[in-house]
Design a protein around this motif. Sequence first.
Motif, mmCIF file in Angstrom:
data_model
loop_
_atom_site.group_PDB
_atom_site.id
_atom_site.type_symbol
_atom_site.label_atom_id
_atom_site.label_comp_id
_atom_site.label_asym_id
_atom_site.label_seq_id
_atom_site.Cartn_x
_atom_site.Cartn_y
_atom_site.Cartn_z
ATOM 1 N N MET A 149 -48.215 -84.847 81.723
ATOM 2 C CA MET A 149 -47.563 -84.666 80.414
ATOM 3 C C MET A 149 -46.126 -85.180 80.494
ATOM 4 O O MET A 149 -45.404 -84.815 81.422
ATOM 5 C CB MET A 149 -47.553 -83.172 80.071
ATOM 6 N N LEU B 215 -44.861 -86.911 72.805
ATOM 7 C CA LEU B 215 -45.541 -86.344 73.970
ATOM 8 C C LEU B 215 -46.644 -87.315 74.370
ATOM 9 O O LEU B 215 -47.493 -87.674 73.544
ATOM 10 C CB LEU B 215 -46.145 -84.977 73.622
ATOM 11 N N LEU C 210 -50.641 -78.124 73.214
ATOM 12 C CA LEU C 210 -49.679 -79.241 73.131
ATOM 13 C C LEU C 210 -48.606 -79.000 72.064
ATOM 14 O O LEU C 210 -47.438 -79.363 72.253
ATOM 15 C CB LEU C 210 -50.413 -80.561 72.862
ATOM 16 N N ARG D 10 -47.397 -76.142 71.241
ATOM 17 C CA ARG D 10 -46.478 -75.206 71.877
ATOM 18 C C ARG D 10 -45.554 -75.959 72.858
ATOM 19 O O ARG D 10 -44.349 -75.724 72.895
ATOM 20 C CB ARG D 10 -47.269 -74.135 72.633
ATOM 21 N N ALA D 11 -46.141 -76.903 73.611
ATOM 22 C CA ALA D 11 -45.341 -77.663 74.589
ATOM 23 C C ALA D 11 -44.267 -78.490 73.865
ATOM 24 O O ALA D 11 -43.113 -78.543 74.313
ATOM 25 C CB ALA D 11 -46.250 -78.567 75.415
ATOM 26 N N GLU E 124 -41.558 -76.085 72.536
ATOM 27 C CA GLU E 124 -40.666 -75.580 73.593
ATOM 28 C C GLU E 124 -39.732 -76.684 74.093
ATOM 29 O O GLU E 124 -38.563 -76.439 74.390
ATOM 30 C CB GLU E 124 -41.496 -74.970 74.735
ATOM 31 N N PHE E 125 -40.239 -77.925 74.130
ATOM 32 C CA PHE E 125 -39.391 -79.037 74.572
ATOM 33 C C PHE E 125 -38.245 -79.272 73.585
ATOM 34 O O PHE E 125 -37.086 -79.410 73.990
ATOM 35 C CB PHE E 125 -40.228 -80.324 74.723
ATOM 36 N N GLU F 111 -44.174 -68.321 68.983
ATOM 37 C CA GLU F 111 -43.004 -68.757 69.757
ATOM 38 C C GLU F 111 -41.750 -67.951 69.422
ATOM 39 O O GLU F 111 -40.668 -68.283 69.888
ATOM 40 C CB GLU F 111 -42.752 -70.246 69.524
#
Length: 146
Positions: A1, A44, A79, A81-82, A85-86, A117
Amino acid sequence: MMFREMNESDLAQVLTIERNAYSHPWTEGNFKDSLVGSDEVWLLELDGEVVGHGVISAAVGEAHLLNICVARQHHRKGLGRAILEFVIERAKQLGATVMFLEVRESNTSAIALYLAEGFRTIGSRKNYYPFGSEREHAVVMSLSID
Ligand SMILES: CC(C)(COP(=O)(O)OP(=O)(O)OC[C@H]1O[C@@H](n2cnc3c(N)ncnc32)[C@H](O)[C@@H]1OP(=O)(O)O)[C@@H](O)C(=O)NCCC(=O)NCCS
């Protein structure tokens, strides 16, 4: 990722993801405005393939989440969520202590992600979005990120 910043050569791929995943997609003009302006557009990549994007604007201690989207075939794999968060981490690096967003009140998946989140609802904007021939309210949410 892996995350990287978007450039204009990514437009076609990003628009395809956006149009397949979202009933009210951003236009080419929306992305171009973000690319030439002060927004940050992050992509991403999964195994070298772009699978989603997040757009933030940050200034004077505030960040705004302008867009987040994951390719439809990759939904519910963590993804979104990823990406969220990023971009929260990026917003912190840019000096923001709070993040705001607006979301259509019918967008239950996005609202579920934001609540998971830690975002909380702080208000609404009446008839904010076009919805066919009618209008739809925006839910306004915020997250303290300091
Ligand atoms: C909203 C969106 C980005 C979520 O991406 P995603 O990769 O599918 O989400 P994740 O797999 O990371 O989900 C994280 C959490 O969000 C919540 N969630 C996400 N999609 C959900 C759904 N369809 N129903 C209920 N909860 C959901 C869950 O709490 C989930 O955790 P869990 O899978 O452990 O239960 C994706 O649905 C999307 O691209 N939608 C179209 C674009 C859009 O609406 N963007 C928001 C505009 S404001």
